[in-house]
Each structure stands twice: as structure tokens, then as C-alpha cells.
Scaffold this motif. Structure first.
Motif, PDB file in Angstrom:
ATOM      1  N   ILE A  34       0.875  -1.170   0.000  1.00 22.79           N
ATOM      2  CA  ILE A  34       0.000   0.000   0.000  1.00 22.79           C
ATOM      3  C   ILE A  34       0.910   1.216   0.000  1.00 22.79           C
ATOM      4  CG2 ILE A  34      -1.711   1.341   1.277  1.00 22.79           C
ATOM      5  CD1 ILE A  34      -2.878  -1.256   2.312  1.00 22.79           C
ATOM      6  N   GLU A  35       0.778   2.043  -1.016  1.00 27.69           N
ATOM      7  CA  GLU A  35       1.628   3.228  -1.129  1.00 27.69           C
ATOM      8  C   GLU A  35       1.293   4.238  -0.042  1.00 27.69           C
ATOM      9  OE1 GLU A  35       1.802   5.040  -4.985  1.00 27.69           O
ATOM     10  OE2 GLU A  35       1.616   3.092  -5.971  1.00 27.69           O
ATOM     11  N   SER A  36       2.338   4.869   0.485  1.00 33.17           N
ATOM     12  CA  SER A  36       2.146   5.894   1.503  1.00 33.17           C
ATOM     13  C   SER A  36       3.230   6.954   1.334  1.00 33.17           C
ATOM     14  CB  SER A  36       2.233   5.284   2.905  1.00 33.17           C
ATOM     15  OG  SER A  36       3.550   4.844   3.174  1.00 33.17           O
ATOM     16  N   PHE A  37       3.105   8.010   2.089  1.00 29.46           N
ATOM     17  CA  PHE A  37       4.143   9.034   2.142  1.00 29.46           C
ATOM     18  C   PHE A  37       4.261   9.473   3.584  1.00 29.46           C
ATOM     19  CE2 PHE A  37       0.134  11.058   1.208  1.00 29.46           C
ATOM     20  CZ  PHE A  37       0.107  12.189   2.002  1.00 29.46           C
ATOM     21  N   ARG A  38       5.352  10.155   3.891  1.00 32.02           N
ATOM     22  CA  ARG A  38       5.601  10.558   5.272  1.00 32.02           C
ATOM     23  C   ARG A  38       5.604  12.067   5.404  1.00 32.02           C
ATOM     24  NH1 ARG A  38      10.116   6.865   8.021  1.00 32.02           N
ATOM     25  NH2 ARG A  38       8.487   6.056   9.337  1.00 32.02           N
ATOM     26  N   ILE A  39       5.040  12.510   6.502  1.00 37.39           N
ATOM     27  CA  ILE A  39       5.111  13.908   6.897  1.00 37.39           C
ATOM     28  C   ILE A  39       5.631  13.900   8.335  1.00 37.39           C
ATOM     29  CG2 ILE A  39       3.835  16.028   7.349  1.00 37.39           C
ATOM     30  CD1 ILE A  39       1.814  15.151   5.232  1.00 37.39           C
ATOM     31  N   HIS A  40       6.817  14.436   8.544  1.00 34.03           N
ATOM     32  CA  HIS A  40       7.431  14.458   9.875  1.00 34.03           C
ATOM     33  C   HIS A  40       7.420  13.074  10.514  1.00 34.03           C
ATOM     34  CE1 HIS A  40       7.754  18.779   9.725  1.00 34.03           C
ATOM     35  NE2 HIS A  40       6.472  18.858   9.424  1.00 34.03           N
ATOM     36  N   ASN A  41       7.887  12.081   9.764  1.00 29.36           N
ATOM     37  CA  ASN A  41       7.993  10.689  10.234  1.00 29.36           C
ATOM     38  C   ASN A  41       6.658  10.030  10.562  1.00 29.36           C
ATOM     39  OD1 ASN A  41      10.788  10.587   9.953  1.00 29.36           O
ATOM     40  ND2 ASN A  41      11.096  11.484  11.977  1.00 29.36           N
ATOM     41  N   VAL A  42       5.581  10.576  10.057  1.00 25.93           N
ATOM     42  CA  VAL A  42       4.266   9.976  10.243  1.00 25.93           C
ATOM     43  C   VAL A  42       3.736   9.569   8.868  1.00 25.93           C
ATOM     44  CG1 VAL A  42       1.914  10.348  11.053  1.00 25.93           C
ATOM     45  CG2 VAL A  42       3.833  11.400  12.277  1.00 25.93           C
ATOM     46  N   HIS A  43       3.369   8.306   8.736  1.00 20.67           N
ATOM     47  CA  HIS A  43       2.844   7.810   7.463  1.00 20.67           C
ATOM     48  C   HIS A  43       1.459   8.383   7.188  1.00 20.67           C
ATOM     49  CE1 HIS A  43       5.837   4.726   6.518  1.00 20.67           C
ATOM     50  NE2 HIS A  43       5.887   4.490   7.818  1.00 20.67           N
TER      51      HIS A  43
END
Length: 68
Positions: A34-43
Motif C-alpha cells: 500500500i503506497e504511503s508518504f511521510r510527513i514528519h515521520n508519520v505515514h
């Protein structure tokens, strides 16, 4: 354009949506299933990535059942 922001979910919401545990949810995103991205080490996950995953899994299950 801004309506798409409502379509971003957390790992906790992913686990709840798929009715799986948090460890399994993290395995799915860490493996890239499942593709995800991180913002400030939060998926963060786009809901469309979850839909894509469900469709892929449904298709592979149906294909295996049809081959039996």
C-alpha cells in the motif's frame, strides 16, 4: 482540488478500514503493498491507494479460485 485532502488517512484509520492490526498495517505500507508518504515521520495514505490494494487482492483471489 482541495476535496482530495479528505482522502488522506492515517495508519490507524487504515487498520480500522481493513479490520487488521496496526502491525499488519505497518507491514503493508513498509513493504510497499500500500503506497504511503511521510510527513514528519508519520505515514499518510491516500484512500485511492487502499482501493487499489483491495482491487489487486480481489483480482488475485478470484484468479486463484478460477484456476482450481
Amino acid at each position: 482540488m482541495y476535496d482530495d485532502y479528505n482522502e488522506i488517512i492515517t495508519v490507524g484509520q487504515l487498520a480500522e478500514l481493513l479490520q487488521i492490526g496496526m502491525n499488519t498495517a505497518y507491514k503493508l505500507i513498509n513493504s510497499g503493498e500500500i503506497e504511503s508518504f511521510r510527513i514528519h515521520n508519520v505515514h499518510r495514505i491516500q484512500r485511492s491507494a487502499v482501493t487499489d490494494y483491495i482491487i489487486r487482492k480481489s483480482t488475485s483471489c478470484n484468479r486463484v479460485k478460477g484456476e482450481s
